[in-house]
Design a protein around this motif. Structure first.
Motif, PDB file in Angstrom:
ATOM      1  N   HIS A 192      25.603  84.510 125.358  1.00  0.00           N
ATOM      2  CA  HIS A 192      25.325  85.363 123.687  1.00  0.00           C
ATOM      3  C   HIS A 192      24.495  84.427 123.623  1.00  0.00           C
ATOM      4  CE1 HIS A 192      29.141  86.662 121.257  1.00  0.00           C
ATOM      5  NE2 HIS A 192      29.589  87.083 122.820  1.00  0.00           N
ATOM      6  N   TRP A 193      23.915  83.204 124.135  1.00  0.00           N
ATOM      7  CA  TRP A 193      23.070  82.790 123.889  1.00  0.00           C
ATOM      8  C   TRP A 193      21.562  83.580 124.399  1.00  0.00           C
ATOM      9  CZ3 TRP A 193      18.961  81.264 127.582  1.00  0.00           C
ATOM     10  CH2 TRP A 193      19.824  81.327 128.415  1.00  0.00           C
ATOM     11  N   GLN A 194      21.513  84.091 125.646  1.00  0.00           N
ATOM     12  CA  GLN A 194      20.775  85.424 125.908  1.00  0.00           C
ATOM     13  C   GLN A 194      20.504  85.929 125.235  1.00  0.00           C
ATOM     14  OE1 GLN A 194      21.823  86.512 129.489  1.00  0.00           O
ATOM     15  NE2 GLN A 194      22.011  84.507 131.054  1.00  0.00           N
ATOM     16  N   SER A 195      21.484  86.826 124.519  1.00  0.00           N
ATOM     17  CA  SER A 195      21.421  87.400 123.227  1.00  0.00           C
ATOM     18  C   SER A 195      20.620  87.133 122.236  1.00  0.00           C
ATOM     19  CB  SER A 195      22.836  88.554 122.976  1.00  0.00           C
ATOM     20  OG  SER A 195      23.550  88.931 124.562  1.00  0.00           O
ATOM     21  N   MET A 196      20.729  85.751 122.195  1.00  0.00           N
ATOM     22  CA  MET A 196      20.424  85.796 120.766  1.00  0.00           C
ATOM     23  C   MET A 196      18.736  85.149 120.941  1.00  0.00           C
ATOM     24  SD  MET A 196      23.793  82.960 119.451  1.00  0.00           S
ATOM     25  CE  MET A 196      22.818  81.867 118.397  1.00  0.00           C
ATOM     26  N   ALA A 197      18.732  84.312 121.874  1.00  0.00           N
ATOM     27  CA  ALA A 197      17.441  84.362 122.462  1.00  0.00           C
ATOM     28  C   ALA A 197      16.254  85.716 122.418  1.00  0.00           C
ATOM     29  CB  ALA A 197      17.245  83.782 123.438  1.00  0.00           C
ATOM     30  N   PHE A 198      16.869  86.573 123.353  1.00  0.00           N
ATOM     31  CA  PHE A 198      16.079  87.808 123.146  1.00  0.00           C
ATOM     32  C   PHE A 198      15.843  88.478 121.282  1.00  0.00           C
ATOM     33  CE2 PHE A 198      15.587  92.095 123.563  1.00  0.00           C
ATOM     34  CZ  PHE A 198      14.118  92.664 124.058  1.00  0.00           C
ATOM     35  N   THR A 199      17.363  88.230 120.594  1.00  0.00           N
ATOM     36  CA  THR A 199      16.993  88.755 118.603  1.00  0.00           C
ATOM     37  C   THR A 199      16.133  87.827 118.283  1.00  0.00           C
ATOM     38  OG1 THR A 199      19.103  89.823 119.264  1.00  0.00           O
ATOM     39  CG2 THR A 199      18.290  88.982 117.283  1.00  0.00           C
ATOM     40  N   VAL A 200      16.198  86.072 118.407  1.00  0.00           N
ATOM     41  CA  VAL A 200      15.039  85.556 118.223  1.00  0.00           C
ATOM     42  C   VAL A 200      14.001  85.848 117.947  1.00  0.00           C
ATOM     43  CG1 VAL A 200      14.270  83.197 117.637  1.00  0.00           C
ATOM     44  CG2 VAL A 200      16.796  83.511 117.906  1.00  0.00           C
ATOM     45  N   LEU A 201      13.504  85.990 119.348  1.00  0.00           N
ATOM     46  CA  LEU A 201      12.445  86.490 119.551  1.00  0.00           C
ATOM     47  C   LEU A 201      11.860  87.717 119.368  1.00  0.00           C
ATOM     48  CD1 LEU A 201       9.151  85.147 121.168  1.00  0.00           C
ATOM     49  CD2 LEU A 201      10.977  86.936 123.692  1.00  0.00           C
ATOM     50  N   ALA A 202      11.687  88.610 119.135  1.00  0.00           N
ATOM     51  CA  ALA A 202      12.025  90.169 118.544  1.00  0.00           C
ATOM     52  C   ALA A 202      11.723  90.680 117.331  1.00  0.00           C
ATOM     53  CB  ALA A 202      13.461  91.503 118.908  1.00  0.00           C
ATOM     54  N   LEU A 203      12.847  89.097 116.380  1.00  0.00           N
ATOM     55  CA  LEU A 203      12.828  89.104 114.815  1.00  0.00           C
ATOM     56  C   LEU A 203      11.211  88.675 113.828  1.00  0.00           C
ATOM     57  CD1 LEU A 203      16.727  89.618 114.332  1.00  0.00           C
ATOM     58  CD2 LEU A 203      14.816  91.718 114.051  1.00  0.00           C
ATOM     59  N   SER A 204      11.500  87.822 115.453  1.00  0.00           N
ATOM     60  CA  SER A 204      10.060  86.911 114.945  1.00  0.00           C
ATOM     61  C   SER A 204       8.620  87.717 115.009  1.00  0.00           C
ATOM     62  CB  SER A 204       9.928  85.237 115.789  1.00  0.00           C
ATOM     63  OG  SER A 204      11.223  84.756 115.622  1.00  0.00           O
ATOM     64  N   GLN A 205       9.169  88.645 116.057  1.00  0.00           N
ATOM     65  CA  GLN A 205       7.353  89.145 116.422  1.00  0.00           C
ATOM     66  C   GLN A 205       7.698  90.503 114.913  1.00  0.00           C
ATOM     67  OE1 GLN A 205       5.505  89.520 118.582  1.00  0.00           O
ATOM     68  NE2 GLN A 205       5.868  88.222 119.812  1.00  0.00           N
ATOM     69  N   MET A 206       8.289  90.475 114.730  1.00  0.00           N
ATOM     70  CA  MET A 206       8.612  91.396 113.417  1.00  0.00           C
ATOM     71  C   MET A 206       8.102  90.698 112.476  1.00  0.00           C
ATOM     72  SD  MET A 206       9.225  94.728 114.173  1.00  0.00           S
ATOM     73  CE  MET A 206       8.281  93.824 115.686  1.00  0.00           C
ATOM     74  N   GLY A 207       8.839  89.373 111.978  1.00  0.00           N
ATOM     75  CA  GLY A 207       8.344  88.561 110.910  1.00  0.00           C
ATOM     76  C   GLY A 207       7.221  88.565 110.176  1.00  0.00           C
ATOM     77  N   HIS A 208       6.427  87.979 112.342  1.00  0.00           N
ATOM     78  CA  HIS A 208       5.024  87.860 111.758  1.00  0.00           C
ATOM     79  C   HIS A 208       4.026  89.429 111.493  1.00  0.00           C
ATOM     80  CE1 HIS A 208       0.922  87.087 114.295  1.00  0.00           C
ATOM     81  NE2 HIS A 208       1.775  86.425 113.428  1.00  0.00           N
ATOM     82  N   VAL A 209       4.599  90.187 112.364  1.00  0.00           N
ATOM     83  CA  VAL A 209       3.962  91.749 112.281  1.00  0.00           C
ATOM     84  C   VAL A 209       4.185  91.865 110.371  1.00  0.00           C
ATOM     85  CG1 VAL A 209       5.557  93.605 112.413  1.00  0.00           C
ATOM     86  CG2 VAL A 209       3.187  93.585 112.770  1.00  0.00           C
ATOM     87  N   LEU A 210       4.653  91.938 109.898  1.00  0.00           N
ATOM     88  CA  LEU A 210       5.013  91.830 108.226  1.00  0.00           C
ATOM     89  C   LEU A 210       4.435  90.611 107.657  1.00  0.00           C
ATOM     90  CD1 LEU A 210       8.775  92.395 107.442  1.00  0.00           C
ATOM     91  CD2 LEU A 210       6.560  94.217 107.305  1.00  0.00           C
ATOM     92  N   ALA A 211       3.543  89.981 107.794  1.00  0.00           N
ATOM     93  CA  ALA A 211       3.361  88.588 107.639  1.00  0.00           C
ATOM     94  C   ALA A 211       1.351  88.744 107.764  1.00  0.00           C
ATOM     95  CB  ALA A 211       3.818  87.439 107.704  1.00  0.00           C
ATOM     96  N   VAL A 212       1.227  89.117 108.379  1.00  0.00           N
ATOM     97  CA  VAL A 212      -0.228  88.996 108.719  1.00  0.00           C
ATOM     98  C   VAL A 212      -0.625  90.341 108.331  1.00  0.00           C
ATOM     99  CG1 VAL A 212      -0.011  87.422 110.643  1.00  0.00           C
ATOM    100  CG2 VAL A 212       0.086  89.974 111.180  1.00  0.00           C
ATOM    101  N   ARG A 213      -0.044  91.407 107.696  1.00  0.00           N
ATOM    102  CA  ARG A 213      -0.623  92.638 107.291  1.00  0.00           C
ATOM    103  C   ARG A 213      -1.353  92.081 106.286  1.00  0.00           C
ATOM    104  NH1 ARG A 213       3.468  94.919 103.414  1.00  0.00           N
ATOM    105  NH2 ARG A 213       1.717  96.300 103.475  1.00  0.00           N
TER     106      ARG A 213
END
Length: 138
Positions: free
Chosen positions: A37-58
């Motif tokens: 689970h920690w691997q799945s969680m870490a990968f999800t945090v990394l992927a969703l952080s990228q999505m949050g960043h791309v939305l913020a830097v519009r």
């Protein structure tokens, strides 16, 4: 300074460090009884952080909330597709078998959403500070 001008490298460094820290926090706070689970969680945090960043830097100064949501439908589509694919890697049995992921509990998913939103919030705060500094100079 803007994201797209002279301040780009500083932005890249601090956002990269923040994303890495959020991902590392996921690993540190993991449930030791569920090793995959920690691997799945870490990968999800990394992927969703990228999505949050791309939305913020519009926009490099204007808040995400100050712009029309559908002003860039392709970007929203890409973020939505990425989110759907990420959730698919977690909750589709065939993806679990191929990618060696496991479904996250509701608590784990909430934790990953909270940790990954840190980047979005931090960039929005950075833009707020820049707007206030610009107003005070005017």
């Amino acid at each position: 300074e803007s994201f797209f001008g002279r301040g780009l490298w500083q932005h890249v460094i601090w956002v990269g460090l923040l994303m890495g820290s959020a991902t590392l926090a996921t690993v540190i706070l993991r449930d030791h009884s569920r090793p995959i689970h920690w691997q799945s969680m870490a990968f999800t945090v990394l992927a969703l952080s990228q999505m949050g960043h791309v939305l913020a830097v519009r926009s490099d100064r204007e808040s995400f909330f100050g712009r029309r949501l559908w002003s860039n439908p392709l970007l929203l589509g890409a973020v939505g597709l990425t989110l759907a694919l990420q959730l698919g890697t977690l909750y589709l049995p065939v993806a679990n078998a191929v990618l060696r992921t496991e479904p996250l509990t509701a608590t784990e998913l909430a934790a990953t959403l909270a940790l990954s939103s840190v980047v979005f919030v931090a960039v929005e705060i950075e833009k707020l500070i820049k707007r206030r500094a610009q107003r005070s100079r005017a």
